[in-house]
Design an enzyme around this catalytic site. Sequence first.
Site, PDB file in Angstrom:
ATOM      1  CB  SER A 190      -0.988   0.175   1.250  1.00 26.22           C
ATOM      2  OG  SER A 190      -1.592  -1.135   1.159  1.00 26.22           O
ATOM      3  CG  ASP A 195     -14.558  -0.171   0.161  1.00 21.40           C
ATOM      4  OD1 ASP A 195     -14.642  -1.522  -0.538  1.00 21.40           O
ATOM      5  OD2 ASP A 195     -13.854  -0.090   0.830  1.00 21.40           O
ATOM      6  CB  CYS A 226      -9.959   2.454   0.543  1.00 23.58           C
ATOM      7  SG  CYS A 226     -11.071   1.703  -0.444  1.00 23.58           S
ATOM      8  CG  HIS A 276     -12.559   1.478   3.788  1.00 15.59           C
ATOM      9  ND1 HIS A 276     -11.847   0.414   3.251  1.00 15.59           N
ATOM     10  CD2 HIS A 276     -11.963   1.394   5.168  1.00 15.59           C
ATOM     11  CE1 HIS A 276     -10.853   0.087   3.769  1.00 15.59           C
ATOM     12  NE2 HIS A 276     -10.968   0.451   5.052  1.00 15.59           N
ATOM     13  CG  ASP A 309     -10.588  -2.642   1.138  1.00 10.01           C
ATOM     14  OD1 ASP A 309      -9.445  -2.817   1.512  1.00 10.01           O
ATOM     15  OD2 ASP A 309     -11.425  -1.586   1.039  1.00 10.01           O
TER      16      ASP A 309
END
Lengths: 379, 646
Positions: free
Chosen positions: B327, B351, B390, B377, B366
Site C-alpha cells: 500500500s 466501497d 482503501c 469503507h 479489500d
Amino acid sequence: MSSDFVRRLPGGGFSQSRYSWLSRKFHVDVIILALLATICSYGLIVLYSAVGRESGPVVSQLFKLGVASLVMITMAQIPPVFYLRAAPWLYLFGIALLIMVLFFGYEVNGSARWLRIPGVINFQPSEIMKLVLPMILAWYFHERHMPPKAKHLFWAALMIAVPVVLVGVQPDLGTGLLICVAGLLVVLLAGVPWRYVFGVMGLALMAAPALWAVMRDYQQRRVLMLFDPESDPLGSGWNIIQSKTAIGSGGLFGKGLFQGTQSHLDFLPESQTDFIIAVLAEELGLVGILVLLALYILLAARGVVMAVEAQETFGRLLSGSIIFTFFVYVFVNIGMVSGILPVVGVPLPLVSYGGTSILTLFAGFGILMSIHSHRRITL
Amino acid sequence: MAEPLALKDHSRESQIFSDRIVVGCVLLALLTLILIARMFYLQIIQHDVYTTLSDRNRIQLQAVAPIRGLIYDRHGELIADNVPSYSLTITKERVEDLEETLAALGTIVEVSADDIKAFRRRLARRQRPFEPVPLLFRLTPEEIAKISVDRYATPGVDVEARLVRHYPLSALMAHAVGSVRRINENDLRNIDTVAYSGTNHLGKIGVERFYEDQLLGKVGYQQVEINARGRITNVLDATPSVPGADLILHVDAGLQRVASAALGAQRGAIVAIEPSTGGILALVSNPSYDPNLFVAGIDQASYAALRDSIDVPLFNRAIQGQYEPGSTIKPFLGLAGLVTGVITPDYVINDPGAYQLPNNSRLYRDWNWKIDGRGGHGLVNLQKAIYRSCNIFFYQLAVKLGIDRVHDHLSPFGFGANTAVDLPEARSGLLPSRKWKERTRGEVWFPGDTVNIGIGQGDILVTPLQLATAVAILANRGKMVSPRMLKSSSQLMPDSKQQPLPDIDQIASAYWDLVIESMSMVVHRGDQVWGENGTAWAYIGRDIPYRMAGKSGTAQIVEIAQGELYDADELDERQRKNAWFVAFAPLEKPTIALAVMVENGGGGSEFAAPIARKVLDYYLRDYEPTSERDTRADLVSKPAQQATLR
C-alpha cells in the site's frame, strides 16, 4: 773472485757494500723489508676501507705485523745450519701436531683445523707445515745428488703425502693443496726430470674423477660454482657473483677510496679477509690492482735473486720454494676472488686481515734472510 | 753415478737449479699475465655489465603506499580508518636453523601447515638474501606479546607493521559503506598494478568501491640504496605518495545506530534520506556482518557460514532487496490519478468491501472485507482512501489509469531504475509495462494485471532505497533528488556522469497538499469513530511532538531475491507478509524521509510504523515547533472534516 774484489773496494760499490754490511751485521734484507713495509701499508689502507673506516682492526693488524716482524728478524738471526739440522725434528713435531688435531682438534664450521691450549694459544698446525715441509725436503735433497733418482723421489713423495693427507682429512683441502704445492716446488727446483713431472700431471688428470668422488659436498659445490655461479645466486654462488661485481664495477680507476658500494653495503662477503682484493679492485680500479701486482712481482724478484745467490743446496731449495709459494698464494687468492679458481679459503698475502697468515709469511721471509745473510761471500 | 764415493757436482747442481729458477720465473710471469688479463676483462671489458649489477644490487625502487582516505559520517564520526596490522616475518639468513625456528615458533603461537606451505612458497620467490618473508599475518596483541618475550632467543624473527583498513563500527556500517578486500588474481587482471604496488587491498563493495580511485591516493616511489641485509642506508630520490581523499558521508552514525537497534533481531531494511539533498542519512540492512573479517582475508569456514546462512547477512536488503511495495504505492497512484484527471479531490466511490472487473468473476477484496458484506469503507474519496488504505479505491483507480499511465507517472519518482549517484550495487526494482511483459513473458497485458498494481502487488517491485527516494521526492513536492552517500570530500571529486532526472512539475500544488495531508492523517487522525482513524494512529499517532506524513504497506511475499532454501520449521514465519512503513517529517519542512521494511513482519502499521517513529524521534529530537507548522496543521484538518461530513 773478481766481483768479490770489486765489492771490497771503497767508493765504487758503496751502496752495495752498505747493504752487505746491514745484511752481515743484522742479517736483514733492506729491499725485502722496504717492499714488505710498502705492501703492508698499502694493505692497511685497503683494510681501513674494508672495515668501514674503523681504526680498531687496523691497529690490531699493525700489532700483528709488529709481532710477525720480530719473529722474522729473530728467525733471520738463526744460521741456516740450525734449520738444516732441526728440519727432521721439526717435521716429526709437525706431523705429531697434525695427528693431535685429528683427535683433539677444535672444530670451526665443520672442520677441525685448530689446536687449542685454553688461555694460552690457538693455532693451526697446518700453517707450520707450510714452512716445515719445504724444509725437510730441502734437507733430504741437500744430502743427495741432483737430479734426484726415482728412489729419492718416492721418499720425497711420501714426505709430502703424509702431511697433505692429514690436512686434507680435517678437512681443509685448500691448505692441503698449498702445502703440497710448497713441497712439489722443492722437488721441481731440485731438478726432477721433466718426464716425471709430465707423467705425474697425466696421472693426476686421470685420477681427477676419483678425487671428485672423495670430495665433500661443499667442496664439490665450490668447484661447480666456478663454472656456473648463477645456478644458486643466493647460496653458494653469492660470494663469487658479488666479488666479480665489485671488481668489474671498479673499472680503470675505481669508485674512489672508501667509496665502494659492494663492500660498504655488505654485499661483498669476507671483505676484510679472503675477498679484500675485491675491495681494492672496486675502490682503486685496475690501476690499484696493477700497483699491488707490481709490488708483489718486485718482492718475488728480490726473493728469486736471493735464492739464486744461496750457496748450499738446502738454502737454494728452501729459498726458492718459499718465494714461489708466496707467489702461488697471491695467484690462488686473486684467481679465486676473480672467479677463475674455486673458492678455497686462501688469504691475500700481506693484505688480508688476520695474524696466522702474516706470521707464516714473515717467518718464511725470516728464513730467506737468514739463508742469504749467512752465506759465505768468498768463493 | 755408479761409483759409491761420487762427489757432489756443484756446478752441475747450480746449473740445474738456475734452469729451474728460470722456468719458475717464466711460470710466475705467465700467472701474472693471467691475473692481469682476468682483471682487464672484468674491469675494462665487462665494466658496464658489472656497474649495472652493482647498481641493481644497491639501488632499489620501492613503492610507497599511499594512505587510504578516511571515511566519516556527517558529524565527523570515523567510519573507516587505517590501523597497523602486524605480521610475523622470518629472515632466513639471520636464523640459525630454519626448521628449528619454525618448530619453536609453533610452540609459541599457532602456526598451521598451510601457513608453513605458503611461507615456503614466498621464501622461494624472494629476490635477495636478508629479505624478511612473512609467516603469519594479523597477529593479535597476545601473540605479539608472546613473540616479543621470546624474540631475543630467536634471531631473524621479527614483527612488522603496515596500515590496513579498519571499520570501527563493524557490522553497523557494513551495508552502508561496503568494504575493501584483498586483491585476488582476478582483480590483478583488471587493475593498474602500478597504482596498487604499495597496497594489498582494494574497495570491492559500496562507497569503498565507488570512490576507489579517490580513496586510494597516489602511490609514491623512493629510490633507495640498500645494503645486503635489505636495510635502507640512503634515500637517493623520493616521490612522496599522495594520501587518498577523505570522504564525509551523509550518513548519521547515531541515526544508523537507532535504526539498527529499532529493527533489533528482525530481518529488514531501513533507508532514511535527507529530502533537500538526497543524502542518505541511514542505510540499514539486517542482519549484517563484520566487514573487518574480509579485510584480512576470511577463512573458508567463516565465509561459508555467512554465505549459506538462511538470513543471508551478506545480502544488502536496503539496496538490492526487491519487494512488492504494498500500500505504500498508493499516494503515488493518487497523484497520478489527480494529475491525469482520472479522479478529482472530490471523486467518491462506494466501497462494498470487494472489487470485480467487468465480465470477470474474480473478487478483489479489500483488507477489511467480510463474508457477510458488512466490510468495506463505505463512501471513500482519495483522502480517506489513503488514510484508511482503501484497496477498492485504488483497484478502480489503477484500472481506470491503465498500465501505461501508471508506468509513466510512477517512473519520475525513480521506480524501475537505479537513480542512486554512488551506490553501484543498487538494483532498479521493477516497474511493469506492456513492453516489459511482452519482452519477458511474451504475453499481452491483461487488465487483471493492473488491478493488483493498484495496491502495490503483482509484478511491481521496489527496493527500500527506491521507496525512500520516492518519498523524499514526494516530500519535496516534485523536486527531484538522487540518493547519494557522499556529502563532501577533502579533494575535488570528478563530476557525476549521471544525468539528473527532471523535476516533477506538472502536478498542481493543491494535489501535492492533498496527498501529503492525507498521509499525515494516516498517523495523526485519531480519536474518531470506528473505521475513521488513520491506520497507523493507534500504533504511533499519539504524543508526537512533530507532524509527519506516513503510509503503511503490507505485502504478500512472493520472493526474496535470493533463492535460499527454506527450513521446514521456519516456513510459517517466513511466509508472513512483509511490513512496510514510509514517512517524512516534519510535515511543514521535511528534513527526513524514510522507508522501513520488515521481512515477514506482518502488518505495516503495527510492526513497521513503530520502528519508523523511533528513527524519526531520534532524528527530530531537537525539534522546535514553529508557527508555520500550526498553520499547516489547520490546513490539514479542514479537508479531513469535509470528508467526514460526506
